[in-house]
Design a protein around this motif. Structure first.
Motif, PDB file in Angstrom:
ATOM      1  N   UNK A 117     -13.985   5.545   3.941  1.00 28.82           N
ATOM      2  CA  UNK A 117     -12.619   5.735   4.083  1.00 28.82           C
ATOM      3  C   UNK A 117     -11.643   5.420   2.929  1.00 28.82           C
ATOM      4  N   UNK A 118     -10.602   5.898   3.131  1.00 26.33           N
ATOM      5  CA  UNK A 118      -9.573   5.384   2.092  1.00 26.33           C
ATOM      6  C   UNK A 118      -8.123   5.199   2.695  1.00 26.33           C
ATOM      7  N   UNK A 119      -7.419   4.446   1.917  1.00 22.56           N
ATOM      8  CA  UNK A 119      -5.857   4.215   2.519  1.00 22.56           C
ATOM      9  C   UNK A 119      -5.120   4.068   1.363  1.00 22.56           C
ATOM     10  N   UNK A 120      -3.824   4.360   1.535  1.00 22.42           N
ATOM     11  CA  UNK A 120      -2.728   4.440   0.296  1.00 22.42           C
ATOM     12  C   UNK A 120      -2.313   2.923   0.092  1.00 22.42           C
ATOM     13  N   UNK A 121      -2.043   2.631  -1.313  1.00 23.02           N
ATOM     14  CA  UNK A 121      -1.031   1.727  -1.722  1.00 23.02           C
ATOM     15  C   UNK A 121       0.165   2.416  -2.379  1.00 23.02           C
ATOM     16  N   UNK A 122       1.294   2.084  -2.078  1.00 21.96           N
ATOM     17  CA  UNK A 122       2.415   2.773  -2.089  1.00 21.96           C
ATOM     18  C   UNK A 122       3.582   2.183  -3.171  1.00 21.96           C
TER      19      UNK A 122
END
Length: 297
Positions: A117-122
């Motif tokens: 999976x992936x997740x954002x760094x904003x």
């Protein structure tokens, strides 16, 4: 303050620095051979304060070190010099992460099952134009949060562990706009004899068939609706699709827990204070190292 943990982190950094990291810390100055405040000390202070005190801003880390760690690090430089030194050795953190992952105990790991999976760094919201680290960042969309943003995505493939957080096998960073499957496609082609569980973003019937035949890699994803499918057929298959999708989601849920753990331990997802490409690299890989070293120690 945990003196034993401080010593353990410093000893770990020294061991790996002398064998590997030193080759990625080269600098050209009159003080390059024997600086009064070494890179080993710099890395130790940065990681220790994040791990033990849960202070994540570099200024807060420096202030804590100045107040409580001067007996250990009497040559601690000014905040500006401390921050500059971190940025100058930013590439070290990605190299260090590979070694940190290798330290995690393999007890209970199912090497036949992986989660992805992936997740954002904003770095900033999509309401503004992103101006930081343009080499790495761009505009993307997070379907989980229903959010448009500027930044990057962290991609992770992890081994499943029953009843516990999965253990990362691969962690990488891409621009926010890069499709999840495109980002890790080349890695999937190097994985053999395994079951892999992912979300709908990784659906690709042709690729799944190719990997199943060539690599004995079976990819499980929730079932997407088929365009042009009749209403009768869709209604007939809905129950089956719901069962499969629920089963896949249940198996891959631990990787979402891993991401939540990263965010809780290091506040990695918010990078609005970053002002440079090097600073973003330190932010991402420094915090990943801190989280996993906390796990190890």
């Amino acid at each position: 303050m945990n003196d034993l943990k401080l010593i353990a982190i410093y000893y770990y950094i020294c061991q790996y620095y002398d064998s590997t990291l030193c080759h990625h810390c080269q600098r050209f100055s009159n003080n390059s051979s024997q600086p009064s405040f070494t890179d080993k000390e710099l890395l130790t202070v940065y990681l220790y304060v994040m791990i033990e005190e849960e202070k994540f801003k570099i200024k807060s880390i420096h202030e804590f070190a100045k107040k409580y760690l001067l007996s250990w690090f009497p040559d601690l430089p000014s905040y500006a010099a401390f921050n500059n030194r971190l940025n100058r050795i930013s590439n070290v953190f990605a190299i260090l992460l590979v070694h940190t992952i290798s330290l995690i105990k393999t007890t209970g790991i199912d090497f036949n099952v992986s989660l992805v999976d992936s997740f954002p760094v904003i770095t900033c919201s999509a309401k503004r134009r992103g101006k930081v680290a343009k080499e790495l960042t761009d505009k993307g969309y997070c379907s989980t949060k229903k959010l448009h943003y500027y930044g990057v995505k962290i991609h992770c493939i992890a081994f499943k562990r029953a009843g516990k957080l999965p253990v990362p096998e691969y962690i990488g960073v891409t621009q926010a706009s890069k499709h999840d499957l495109t980002a890790i496609r080349y890695l999937l082609e190097q994985i053999y004899h395994r079951q892999l569980f992912a979300d709908k973003a990784y659906c690709d019937t042709d690729l799944e068939e190719q990997l199943k035949n060539d690599n004995q890699l079976v990819i499980h994803t929730p079932i997407k609706l088929v365009k042009g499918e009749s209403e009768d057929k869709r209604a007939f298959l809905n129950a089956y699709r719901a069962v499969v999708s629920t089963a896949v989601s249940k198996v891959r849920q631990p990787i979402e827990s891993l991401f939540n753990w990263f965010i809780e331990k290091t506040d990695i997802q918010r990078a609005s204070k970053v002002r440079s490409t090097e600073g973003l690299i330190v932010h991402i890989f420094g915090r990943l190292n801190a989280a996993l070293l906390n796990w190890v120690f």
